[in-house]
Design a protein around this motif. Structure first.
Motif, PDB file in Angstrom:
ATOM      1  N   ASP A  55       0.833  -1.205   0.000  1.00 58.03           N
ATOM      2  CA  ASP A  55       0.000   0.000   0.000  1.00 58.03           C
ATOM      3  C   ASP A  55       0.868   1.256   0.000  1.00 58.03           C
ATOM      4  OD1 ASP A  55      -2.252  -1.587   0.068  1.00 58.03           O
ATOM      5  OD2 ASP A  55      -2.599  -1.349   2.234  1.00 58.03           O
ATOM      6  N   GLU A  56       1.955   1.238   0.804  1.00 59.41           N
ATOM      7  CA  GLU A  56       2.833   2.415   0.878  1.00 59.41           C
ATOM      8  C   GLU A  56       3.504   2.694  -0.467  1.00 59.41           C
ATOM      9  OE1 GLU A  56       3.049   0.263   4.916  1.00 59.41           O
ATOM     10  OE2 GLU A  56       3.151  -0.287   2.788  1.00 59.41           O
ATOM     11  N   ALA A  57       3.930   1.629  -1.157  1.00 60.58           N
ATOM     12  CA  ALA A  57       4.608   1.814  -2.439  1.00 60.58           C
ATOM     13  C   ALA A  57       3.645   2.337  -3.502  1.00 60.58           C
ATOM     14  CB  ALA A  57       5.240   0.503  -2.888  1.00 60.58           C
ATOM     15  N   ILE A  58       2.428   1.778  -3.574  1.00 61.63           N
ATOM     16  CA  ILE A  58       1.448   2.238  -4.564  1.00 61.63           C
ATOM     17  C   ILE A  58       1.065   3.690  -4.294  1.00 61.63           C
ATOM     18  CG2 ILE A  58      -0.880   1.910  -5.476  1.00 61.63           C
ATOM     19  CD1 ILE A  58       1.140  -0.198  -6.385  1.00 61.63           C
ATOM     20  N   GLU A  59       0.885   4.032  -3.021  1.00 58.39           N
ATOM     21  CA  GLU A  59       0.603   5.429  -2.673  1.00 58.39           C
ATOM     22  C   GLU A  59       1.757   6.332  -3.103  1.00 58.39           C
ATOM     23  OE1 GLU A  59      -0.142   5.571   1.498  1.00 58.39           O
ATOM     24  OE2 GLU A  59      -1.928   4.298   1.392  1.00 58.39           O
ATOM     25  N   GLY A  60       2.977   5.871  -2.863  1.00 57.86           N
ATOM     26  CA  GLY A  60       4.142   6.659  -3.227  1.00 57.86           C
ATOM     27  C   GLY A  60       4.277   6.841  -4.735  1.00 57.86           C
ATOM     28  N   ILE A  61       4.010   5.794  -5.481  1.00 57.96           N
ATOM     29  CA  ILE A  61       4.066   5.896  -6.946  1.00 57.96           C
ATOM     30  C   ILE A  61       3.068   6.938  -7.436  1.00 57.96           C
ATOM     31  CG2 ILE A  61       3.625   4.668  -9.109  1.00 57.96           C
ATOM     32  CD1 ILE A  61       4.621   2.100  -7.628  1.00 57.96           C
ATOM     33  N   ASN A  62       1.848   6.856  -6.940  1.00 56.12           N
ATOM     34  CA  ASN A  62       0.823   7.813  -7.351  1.00 56.12           C
ATOM     35  C   ASN A  62       1.142   9.224  -6.898  1.00 56.12           C
ATOM     36  OD1 ASN A  62      -1.135   6.213  -8.825  1.00 56.12           O
ATOM     37  ND2 ASN A  62      -1.658   5.220  -6.890  1.00 56.12           N
ATOM     38  N   PHE A  63       1.774   9.343  -5.727  1.00 53.71           N
ATOM     39  CA  PHE A  63       2.164  10.662  -5.232  1.00 53.71           C
ATOM     40  C   PHE A  63       3.128  11.332  -6.208  1.00 53.71           C
ATOM     41  CE2 PHE A  63       5.134  13.447  -3.058  1.00 53.71           C
ATOM     42  CZ  PHE A  63       4.291  14.285  -2.350  1.00 53.71           C
ATOM     43  N   TRP A  64       4.176  10.615  -6.609  1.00 47.22           N
ATOM     44  CA  TRP A  64       5.174  11.226  -7.482  1.00 47.22           C
ATOM     45  C   TRP A  64       4.661  11.407  -8.906  1.00 47.22           C
ATOM     46  CZ3 TRP A  64       8.425  14.062  -5.275  1.00 47.22           C
ATOM     47  CH2 TRP A  64       8.953  13.736  -4.018  1.00 47.22           C
ATOM     48  N   LEU A  65       3.747  10.558  -9.344  1.00 49.96           N
ATOM     49  CA  LEU A  65       3.121  10.777 -10.653  1.00 49.96           C
ATOM     50  C   LEU A  65       2.325  12.074 -10.656  1.00 49.96           C
ATOM     51  CD1 LEU A  65       1.912   7.147 -11.479  1.00 49.96           C
ATOM     52  CD2 LEU A  65       3.751   8.407 -12.623  1.00 49.96           C
ATOM     53  N   ASP A  66       1.672  12.383  -9.538  1.00 44.96           N
ATOM     54  CA  ASP A  66       0.928  13.635  -9.415  1.00 44.96           C
ATOM     55  C   ASP A  66       1.879  14.830  -9.456  1.00 44.96           C
ATOM     56  OD1 ASP A  66      -1.439  15.271  -8.860  1.00 44.96           O
ATOM     57  OD2 ASP A  66      -0.597  15.512  -6.839  1.00 44.96           O
ATOM     58  N   ILE A  67       3.005  14.721  -8.756  1.00 44.20           N
ATOM     59  CA  ILE A  67       4.005  15.792  -8.794  1.00 44.20           C
ATOM     60  C   ILE A  67       4.540  15.960 -10.213  1.00 44.20           C
ATOM     61  CG2 ILE A  67       6.328  16.457  -8.020  1.00 44.20           C
ATOM     62  CD1 ILE A  67       4.180  16.892  -5.895  1.00 44.20           C
ATOM     63  N   TYR A  68       4.821  14.855 -10.879  1.00 43.05           N
ATOM     64  CA  TYR A  68       5.333  14.939 -12.258  1.00 43.05           C
ATOM     65  C   TYR A  68       4.326  15.645 -13.162  1.00 43.05           C
ATOM     66  CZ  TYR A  68       6.681  13.660 -16.980  1.00 43.05           C
ATOM     67  OH  TYR A  68       7.012  13.717 -18.319  1.00 43.05           O
ATOM     68  N   LYS A  69       3.068  15.284 -13.046  1.00 42.23           N
ATOM     69  CA  LYS A  69       2.035  15.824 -13.927  1.00 42.23           C
ATOM     70  C   LYS A  69       1.819  17.309 -13.705  1.00 42.23           C
ATOM     71  CE  LYS A  69      -2.877  15.284 -15.118  1.00 42.23           C
ATOM     72  NZ  LYS A  69      -4.123  14.533 -14.827  1.00 42.23           N
ATOM     73  N   ASN A  70       1.895  17.766 -12.452  1.00 44.76           N
ATOM     74  CA  ASN A  70       1.466  19.123 -12.122  1.00 44.76           C
ATOM     75  C   ASN A  70       2.579  20.097 -11.768  1.00 44.76           C
ATOM     76  OD1 ASN A  70      -1.623  18.936 -12.055  1.00 44.76           O
ATOM     77  ND2 ASN A  70      -1.028  17.198 -10.775  1.00 44.76           N
TER      78      ASN A  70
END
Length: 435
Positions: free
Chosen positions: A222-237
């Motif tokens: 769960d922590e890794a999937i949350e982290g992946i999505n977190f950095w994808l959001d930073i990359y996008k925005n």
């Protein structure tokens, strides 16, 4: 009888022997070695060369050749070099690779050198990173840790506080992405381990790890999937789109040039800003890595104790150890650390309290930042080393698998959980192949 010998550090000692009446001569150091290090330019390179020149003056039958390498090329350079026999006599290294070097019997024990300098001067955790079966195969030259760097002026202009939790960081990074400045670049270049580093920040803050307790890849927690999505959001925005291919220098240069509001790095950011944007020196500072919740415990996600090693192929390990020992002489060591003040923290005690060290202008100006980094050094480990030194931890950062995972998601739009599972399986296959 009394006889003179040379210890592992090349120093003359006096011993007594009752078994011989013949006086032994001091053995003069004689031979040629190559020292390969990662200090490719500037004052650090100059200090190392000066130390080598002084050593050769004091030992006229010794020749020290200096070679440099980039950290991004190091894994390929030493693994292919080991296969071909093209390795130096001594070198700096990455702590994540030392375990592989030990397992390959590529490097020799350094306990005599460590004891000659003073074992109690080194942090036990730093020595443990190069230890196998109770024997130390590496010696830490300096230390640093990853922290969050930010622009004070940009936060003040936007009436924002320094982020303490990741949600605050995301909000601030998005607000500050304007007028030619990115909130935070997210680097995913496959020739470096920057995406692994950033993902590790988030996962460690959540109390997780990129490795399981039994040293399997752990990218679907769960922590890794949350982290992946977190950095994808930073990359996008908040990030330049070409950061999908950034390596460490590409990433750092944006902050050096004043083009990012936040970045994650060690105290090396200070010298980079001084060189590239001296007008911004008064506008930078650092803080501990963000947490998930404000009442979460403090943590350190990544500490680097940059090691030196002596290669087993060397015909003159005694020269290597003698020269290494001189690098810790107080004057030489203080001068070396001053080549990148705050970026390189002492790996031995008794230096940071000295007047020569504390009198450095940068150390004085960035005393608070140095304290933040020094605290992070004490709490962190190399990536994956929270389970102890392992080959798996080294492979986690050297194979570019996590970087490829992010690139696949960003470029091809592949499902996050599917790609994470594929990357996890790929890493575990690599781990199995070396066991």
């Amino acid at each position: 009888m009394t006889s003179s010998v040379v210890d592992c550090g090349g120093n003359q000692q006096t011993t007594k022997s009752n078994t011989s009446s013949q006086t032994e001569e001091v053995k003069e150091l004689d031979g040629e070695i190559t020292f390969r290090h990662s200090f490719t330019q500037g004052p650090r390179l100059e200090v190392i060369q000066k130390a080598a020149d002084n050593f050769m003056k004091e030992n006229p039958k010794v020749k020290i050749n200096i070679e440099t390498f980039s950290l991004g090329d190091f894994y390929t350079k030493w693994t292919t070099g080991l296969a071909s026999g093209n390795v130096p006599d001594m070198s700096t290294a990455l702590q994540s690779h030392v375990v592989e070097m030990m397992d390959s019997e590529a490097i020799v024990p350094l306990d005599d050198l460590i004891d000659g300098i003073g074992r109690d001067k080194f942090a036990k955790t730093a020595l443990l990173e190069g230890e196998k079966d109770g024997v130390c195969y590496s010696i830490p030259l300096y230390s640093h840790a990853q922290v969050m760097w930010y622009r004070k002026d940009l936060l003040e202009a936007a009436n924002l506080e320094v982020p303490k939790i990741w949600d605050e960081f995301t909000t601030a990074a998005k607000v500050l992405t304007k007028d030619g400045v990115y909130g935070c670049s997210f680097p995913c270049g496959s020739n470096d381990f920057m995406a692994t580093r950033f993902l590790n920040f988030y996962v460690r803050s959540a109390g997780g790890s990129l490795l399981t307790d039994d040293l399997k890849a752990n990218l679907t927690s769960d922590e890794a999937i949350e982290g992946i999505n977190f950095w994808l959001d930073i990359y996008k925005n908040c990030s330049p789109q070409d950061s999908v291919n950034y390596a460490v220098l590409d990433q750092a240069n944006l902050y050096y040039q004043g083009k990012t509001a936040f970045d994650f790095n060690s105290g090396f950011q200070i010298s980079g800003i001084k060189t590239n944007s001296p007008d911004l020196v008064d506008q930078i500072s650092c803080a501990p890595l963000p947490k998930i919740k404000s009442d979460d415990p403090d943590y350190g996600a990544e500490t680097s104790n940059i090691p030196m090693v002596v290669w087993a192929k060397s015909e003159h390990p005694e020269i290597c150890k003698a020269f290494m020992k001189t690098l810790y002489d107080t004057d030489t060591y203080t001068e070396f650390l001053a080549a990148t003040p705050v970026g390189m923290l002492p790996a031995i005690t008794g230096i940071s309290d000295s007047e020569a060290y504390k009198s450095n202008e940068t150390i004085q100006k960035f005393a608070n930042e140095e304290a933040v980094i020094a605290n992070a050094v004490q709490m962190g480990t190399a990536i994956g080393f929270e389970h102890g030194p392992s080959v798996q931890a080294g492979l986690l950062t050297s194979q570019g698998v996590i970087e490829g995972m992010f690139q696949d998601i960003i470029t091809n739009g592949t499902d996050v959980k599917t790609t994470a599972k594929n990357a996890e399986d790929k890493l575990n296959e690599i781990f199995d192949s070396v066991q």
